[in-house]
Design an enzyme around this catalytic site. Structure first.
Site, PDB file in Angstrom:
ATOM      1  N   ASP A 136      -3.279   4.432   2.816  1.00 28.09           N
ATOM      2  CA  ASP A 136      -3.593   4.758   4.217  1.00 28.09           C
ATOM      3  C   ASP A 136      -3.256   6.222   4.480  1.00 28.09           C
ATOM      4  OD1 ASP A 136      -4.331   2.142   4.722  1.00 28.09           O
ATOM      5  OD2 ASP A 136      -2.431   1.586   5.667  1.00 28.09           O
ATOM      6  N   ASP A 162       1.428   4.729   2.373  1.00 29.81           N
ATOM      7  CA  ASP A 162       1.048   5.332   3.656  1.00 29.81           C
ATOM      8  C   ASP A 162       1.468   6.804   3.698  1.00 29.81           C
ATOM      9  OD1 ASP A 162       0.428   2.640   5.110  1.00 29.81           O
ATOM     10  OD2 ASP A 162       2.456   2.373   4.335  1.00 29.81           O
ATOM     11  N   ASP A 181       0.856  -1.189   0.000  1.00 35.61           N
ATOM     12  CA  ASP A 181       0.000   0.000   0.000  1.00 35.61           C
ATOM     13  C   ASP A 181       0.891   1.237   0.000  1.00 35.61           C
ATOM     14  OD1 ASP A 181       1.085   0.245   2.539  1.00 35.61           O
ATOM     15  OD2 ASP A 181      -0.822   0.235   3.604  1.00 35.61           O
TER      16      ASP A 181
HETATM   17  P1  TTP Z   1       2.056  -1.108   6.728  1.00 32.24           P
HETATM   18  O1  TTP Z   1       1.593  -0.227   5.619  1.00 32.24           O
HETATM   19  O2  TTP Z   1       1.149  -2.241   7.084  1.00 32.24           O
HETATM   20  O3  TTP Z   1       3.477  -1.756   6.437  1.00 32.24           O
HETATM   21  P2  TTP Z   1       4.735  -1.229   5.612  1.00 32.24           P
HETATM   22  O4  TTP Z   1       4.436   0.076   4.955  1.00 32.24           O
HETATM   23  O5  TTP Z   1       5.889  -1.274   6.523  1.00 32.24           O
HETATM   24  O6  TTP Z   1       4.924  -2.371   4.533  1.00 32.24           O
HETATM   25  P3  TTP Z   1       4.272  -2.460   3.064  1.00 32.24           P
HETATM   26  O7  TTP Z   1       5.326  -1.975   2.131  1.00 32.24           O
HETATM   27  O8  TTP Z   1       3.963  -3.905   2.867  1.00 32.24           O
HETATM   28  O9  TTP Z   1       3.051  -1.609   3.037  1.00 32.24           O
HETATM   29  O10 TTP Z   1       2.253  -0.269   8.051  1.00 32.24           O
HETATM   30  C1  TTP Z   1       3.148   0.825   8.146  1.00 32.24           C
HETATM   31  C2  TTP Z   1       3.394   1.168   9.585  1.00 32.24           C
HETATM   32  O11 TTP Z   1       2.254   1.753  10.171  1.00 32.24           O
HETATM   33  C3  TTP Z   1       3.742  -0.041  10.436  1.00 32.24           C
HETATM   34  O12 TTP Z   1       4.943   0.225  11.139  1.00 32.24           O
HETATM   35  C4  TTP Z   1       2.636  -0.174  11.420  1.00 32.24           C
HETATM   36  C5  TTP Z   1       2.035   1.215  11.443  1.00 32.24           C
HETATM   37  N1  TTP Z   1       0.599   1.238  11.717  1.00 32.24           N
HETATM   38  C6  TTP Z   1       0.152   1.898  12.856  1.00 32.24           C
HETATM   39  O13 TTP Z   1       0.960   2.432  13.616  1.00 32.24           O
HETATM   40  N2  TTP Z   1      -1.189   1.924  13.115  1.00 32.24           N
HETATM   41  C7  TTP Z   1      -2.109   1.338  12.288  1.00 32.24           C
HETATM   42  O14 TTP Z   1      -3.318   1.413  12.551  1.00 32.24           O
HETATM   43  C8  TTP Z   1      -1.613   0.649  11.103  1.00 32.24           C
HETATM   44  C9  TTP Z   1      -2.573  -0.015  10.149  1.00 32.24           C
HETATM   45  C10 TTP Z   1      -0.277   0.645  10.862  1.00 32.24           C
HETATM   46 MN    MN Z   2       2.661   0.362   3.827  1.00 30.24          MN
HETATM   47 MN    MN Z   3      -0.430   0.754   5.568  1.00 33.19          MN
END
Ligand code: TTP
Ligand code: MN
Ligand code: MN
Ligand code: MN
Length: 372
Positions: free
Chosen positions: A296, A209, A207
């Protein structure tokens, strides 16, 4: 071979905490860490948290090593390696693979839960429930009329093909431009920061973020609903789950690591047009000209920005160890909102991530060194 490397070996003094290690994306021990992560995932599926974390911790430690482990002697004295982990590593060195890992990989239950949990909105509990009902494939799930899917899972199945594909950096950048433009309509002072895996330098993610902030107390109120409305009116909103802020400074901080924080946030699926992505052809003769992408967005109050940024930048293992280190080594409580010193009963303020590392008495670890 010497028992624990030469005296100046960089393998000495490896910390048990990921927040005291520098872990880049250059993993020299991928064979070992992949194997250990299969076992961790398998324990996660049966909600066996202790063993799961044990294997994750071991894999994370091995990812930080500056060279490949070549024999069992190499890893003597390193932290985070329990007897089960040592047995797996020994098997790989002696037989080329671990029978325990091979067993899991060919296990029908593991294979099925892996497929089910790959759907957005499906966690281990739901996957397990479907497995116990005898269901084995995604086709069976969608054609079974007795299964009730929630709104998130319906979107997960509908856009499965797209959102199970990795998101590229160029696609993430295209999403950033879209969100930036829309958020700029809400307030010209909005800042948008990429967090998650892309901030850690990853080429691909599951995703994208972002952290959105507006300077001034309470100025972020209404920001995400406005962004969501705008995406909808542009016809590019495919799914949205908006969570209103439940942030309350008087109830801080939380006692343990929580996956969820209390900020205003939303989990989205947006339609990304191919023409918006640099380096992609605008029009294809057959097929769609867009891709569904998971996004996100989090909008913390500006004075919480540093904590939110640190918390959302990951990796998950790095975050776990930051909190564990704060609690066990500093008698402090850290979460996505705040840092609390239990010895002096005070909240420690921070404008930047560096401030938080200083409060914790830790050397600063760059985002690209947090791939623990
Ligand atoms: P992710 O997007 O799940 O993971 P990522 O970006 O490290 O890996 P990917 O490349 O597969 O997307 O989460 C990012 C960070 O956000 C992770 O350290 C956990 C944090 N997080 C929160 O702190 N609160 C939340 O509600 C969620 C969903 C994630
Ligand atoms: Mn992510
Ligand atoms: Mn995420
Ligand atoms: Mn909480």
């Amino acid at each position: 071979k010497p028992e624990a490397g030469p005296p100046d070996s960089p393998w000495l003094n490896v910390s048990q905490y990921a927040c005291q290690r520098r872990t880049t994306l250059n993993n020299r021990n991928k064979i070992l860490t992949d194997a250990l992560e299969v076992l961790a995932e398998n324990y996660e599926f049966i909600e066996s948290i202790g063993p799961c974390l044990g294997f994750r911790r071991a894999a994370s430690m091995l990812k930080s090593l500056p060279a490949p482990v070549r024999s069992i002697n190499d890893i003597e004295g390193l932290p985070c390696l329990g007897p089960e982990t040592m047995a797996v590593i020994q098997d790989i060195f002696e037989c080329g693979s671990s029978s325990k890992v091979e067993e899991v990989l060919t296990d029908e239950r593991y294979q099925t839960l892996k497929i089910f949990t790959s759907v957005f909105g499906v966690g281990p509990k739901t996957a397990e429930k479907w497995y116990r009902r005898g269901l084995r494939s995604l086709e069976q799930i969608v054609s079974d009329s007795s299964i009730h899917l929630n709104k998130m899972q319906i979107a997960g199945f509908k856009h499965y093909e797209d959102i199970s594909k990795p998101v590229s950096k160029a696609e993430a950048e295209a999403v950033r431009r879209i969100i930036e433009e829309i958020a700029g309509c809400f307030s010209p002072d909005v800042t948008i920061t990429v967090t998650g895996g892309f901030r850690r330098g990853k080429e691909f993610g599951h995703d994208v973020d972002f952290l959105l902030t507006v300077p001034g107390p309470g100025k972020e109120d209404g920001l995400l609903p406005a962004v969501i409305d705008h995406l909808r009116s542009q016809g590019i909103l495919l799914y949205s789950d908006f969570q209103e802020s439940t942030f309350d400074l008087t109830r801080l901080p939380c006692r343990r690591f929580e996956a969820m924080d209390h900020f205003q946030k939303c989990f989205l699926i947006v339609k990304l047009k191919k023409e918006q992505v640099v380096g992609q052809q605008a029009e294809q003769r057959c097929g769609r000209d867009w891709k569904a992408v998971r996004v996100d967005l989090v909008a913390p109050p500006v004075e919480r920005y540093a904590f939110a940024l640190l918390g959302w930048s990951g990796s998950t293992q790095f975050e776990r160890d930051l909190r564990r280190f704060a609690r066990l080594e500093r008698n402090m409580l850290l979460d996505n909102h705040a840092l609390f010193d239990k010895t002096t009963n005070t909240f420690l303020q921070a404008k930047t991530e560096e401030d938080i590392f200083i409060h914790l008495g830790l050397d600063y670890i760059e985002p690209w060194q947090r791939n623990a």
